[in-house]
Write a protein that holds these residues in place. Sequence first.
Motif, PDB file in Angstrom:
ATOM      1  N   SER A 192       2.579   5.601  -7.297  1.00 28.57           N
ATOM      2  CA  SER A 192       1.293   6.468  -8.219  1.00 28.57           C
ATOM      3  C   SER A 192       1.574   7.728  -8.083  1.00 28.57           C
ATOM      4  N   ASN A 193       1.812   8.459  -6.794  1.00 31.61           N
ATOM      5  CA  ASN A 193       1.812  10.034  -6.836  1.00 31.61           C
ATOM      6  C   ASN A 193       3.105  10.363  -7.482  1.00 31.61           C
TER       7      ASN A 193
ATOM      8  N   GLN B 221       0.874  -1.049   0.035  1.00 29.85           N
ATOM      9  CA  GLN B 221      -0.077  -0.016  -0.001  1.00 29.85           C
ATOM     10  C   GLN B 221       0.803   1.163   0.043  1.00 29.85           C
ATOM     11  N   ILE B 222       1.805   1.221   0.763  1.00 22.39           N
ATOM     12  CA  ILE B 222       2.678   2.530   0.872  1.00 22.39           C
ATOM     13  C   ILE B 222       3.462   2.610  -0.465  1.00 22.39           C
TER      14      ILE B 222
ATOM     15  N   SER C 253       3.159   1.503  -3.415  1.00 27.71           N
ATOM     16  CA  SER C 253       2.019   1.680  -4.603  1.00 27.71           C
ATOM     17  C   SER C 253       1.481   3.117  -4.495  1.00 27.71           C
ATOM     18  N   ASN C 254       1.245   3.676  -3.338  1.00 30.51           N
ATOM     19  CA  ASN C 254       0.851   5.046  -3.063  1.00 30.51           C
ATOM     20  C   ASN C 254       2.143   5.984  -3.585  1.00 30.51           C
TER      21      ASN C 254
END
Length: 66
Positions: A59-60, A52-53, A55-56
């Motif tokens: 993505s950003n 999650q971390i 990927s975030n």
Amino acid sequence: MQLQTVNADIIGFLRYIVESFHSLAESQQKQLHFLSEIDSLYLEYDPEKIRQIVSNLLSNALKFTP
């Protein structure tokens, strides 16, 4: 929040996550590379939380990189 930890190679796991973003980067005509000075690093981590971390962050990074 309960952690579900594993003792595994985080370098390989991070490489796998980054590779999952390659097609998105290519569709935006951007290059994405994973570089590590070490081949493996075994430690205890929660794969879902790390996914999650990272990927975030990726993505950003793709979203805000010209």
